[in-house]
Design a protein around this motif. Structure first.
Motif, PDB file in Angstrom:
ATOM      1  N   ARG A   1      14.661   8.803  10.245  1.00  0.00           N
ATOM      2  CA  ARG A   1      13.583   9.765   8.920  1.00  0.00           C
ATOM      3  C   ARG A   1      12.787  10.205   9.958  1.00  0.00           C
ATOM      4  NH1 ARG A   1      10.799   8.955   3.648  1.00  0.00           N
ATOM      5  NH2 ARG A   1      12.741   8.694   2.774  1.00  0.00           N
ATOM      6  N   ILE A   2      12.697  11.943   9.789  1.00  0.00           N
ATOM      7  CA  ILE A   2      11.907  12.758  10.767  1.00  0.00           C
ATOM      8  C   ILE A   2      11.115  13.041   9.901  1.00  0.00           C
ATOM      9  CG2 ILE A   2      12.054  14.408  12.520  1.00  0.00           C
ATOM     10  CD1 ILE A   2      14.771  13.829  13.211  1.00  0.00           C
ATOM     11  N   ASN A   3       9.592  13.909  10.244  1.00  0.00           N
ATOM     12  CA  ASN A   3       8.991  14.374   9.034  1.00  0.00           C
ATOM     13  C   ASN A   3       8.924  15.452   9.224  1.00  0.00           C
ATOM     14  OD1 ASN A   3       5.877  15.981   8.654  1.00  0.00           O
ATOM     15  ND2 ASN A   3       5.414  13.513   8.457  1.00  0.00           N
TER      16      ASN A   3
ATOM     17  N   ARG B   1       9.462  16.144   2.297  1.00  0.00           N
ATOM     18  CA  ARG B   1       8.686  15.478   3.362  1.00  0.00           C
ATOM     19  C   ARG B   1       9.314  14.797   4.766  1.00  0.00           C
ATOM     20  NH1 ARG B   1       5.210  11.288   1.530  1.00  0.00           N
ATOM     21  NH2 ARG B   1       4.274  11.930   3.392  1.00  0.00           N
ATOM     22  N   PHE B   2      10.785  14.884   4.512  1.00  0.00           N
ATOM     23  CA  PHE B   2      11.244  14.454   5.538  1.00  0.00           C
ATOM     24  C   PHE B   2      13.195  14.674   5.732  1.00  0.00           C
ATOM     25  CE2 PHE B   2       8.372  11.545   4.093  1.00  0.00           C
ATOM     26  CZ  PHE B   2       7.911  11.052   5.038  1.00  0.00           C
TER      27      PHE B   2
ATOM     28  N   GLU C   1      16.899  13.792   6.984  1.00  0.00           N
ATOM     29  CA  GLU C   1      17.543  12.562   7.662  1.00  0.00           C
ATOM     30  C   GLU C   1      18.300  12.805   8.391  1.00  0.00           C
ATOM     31  OE1 GLU C   1      17.441  10.520   3.604  1.00  0.00           O
ATOM     32  OE2 GLU C   1      15.606   9.320   3.398  1.00  0.00           O
TER      33      GLU C   1
ATOM     34  N   GLN D   1       8.119  13.858  13.682  1.00  0.00           N
ATOM     35  CA  GLN D   1       7.713  12.839  13.916  1.00  0.00           C
ATOM     36  C   GLN D   1       8.598  12.199  14.127  1.00  0.00           C
ATOM     37  OE1 GLN D   1       3.621  11.322  13.049  1.00  0.00           O
ATOM     38  NE2 GLN D   1       3.639  11.004  15.856  1.00  0.00           N
TER      39      GLN D   1
ATOM     40  N   THR E   1       5.568  17.745  10.830  1.00  0.00           N
ATOM     41  CA  THR E   1       5.061  17.413  12.746  1.00  0.00           C
ATOM     42  C   THR E   1       6.506  16.346  13.321  1.00  0.00           C
ATOM     43  OG1 THR E   1       5.231  14.890  12.167  1.00  0.00           O
ATOM     44  CG2 THR E   1       3.298  15.536  11.260  1.00  0.00           C
TER      45      THR E   1
ATOM     46  N   GLN F   1       9.975   8.700  12.265  1.00  0.00           N
ATOM     47  CA  GLN F   1       9.575   7.690  11.070  1.00  0.00           C
ATOM     48  C   GLN F   1       9.849   6.378  11.409  1.00  0.00           C
ATOM     49  OE1 GLN F   1       6.128   8.522   9.005  1.00  0.00           O
ATOM     50  NE2 GLN F   1       6.322  10.709  11.100  1.00  0.00           N
ATOM     51  N   SER F   2      11.070   6.413  11.547  1.00  0.00           N
ATOM     52  CA  SER F   2      12.016   5.214  11.100  1.00  0.00           C
ATOM     53  C   SER F   2      13.464   5.743  11.117  1.00  0.00           C
ATOM     54  CB  SER F   2      11.936   4.523   9.676  1.00  0.00           C
ATOM     55  OG  SER F   2      12.531   5.616   8.541  1.00  0.00           O
TER      56      SER F   2
END
Length: 87
Positions: free
Chosen positions: A71-73, A39-40, A42, A78, A76, A80-81
């Protein structure tokens, strides 16, 4: 799904928007990892920070490297953190 190069590009552009580009000396890619659930991404980036010191003649001894994990989706793109990574 985002390719690894795209995730790195997103993280690099993101850090440059948060900080003035001139304040990010020696920015470099350290690590990239896809989370086990896919999902992500890092992405770990690092840069040099000059520590304030009374002994300015120390040169490189007064410099440290900071590490940030983004942390990148993976779908998308985006961010995330952003977290501090201790080495």
């Amino acid at each position: 799904m985002l390719e690894v190069k795209e995730a790195v590009r997103i993280a690099t552009e993101y850090i440059q928007t948060l900080f003035n580009e001139k304040q990010i000396p020696e920015l470099r890619l350290e690590e990239v990892e896809l989370t086990p659930d896919n999902r992500f991404w890092e992405v770990t980036l690092s840069f040099v920070v000059r520590e304030p010191t009374a002994y300015l003649s120390l040169g490189d001894a007064a410099r440290t490297r900071e590490y940030k994990i983004f942390r990148i989706n993976a779908e998308t793109g985006q961010v995330q953190s952003m977290k501090i990574r201790k080495v």
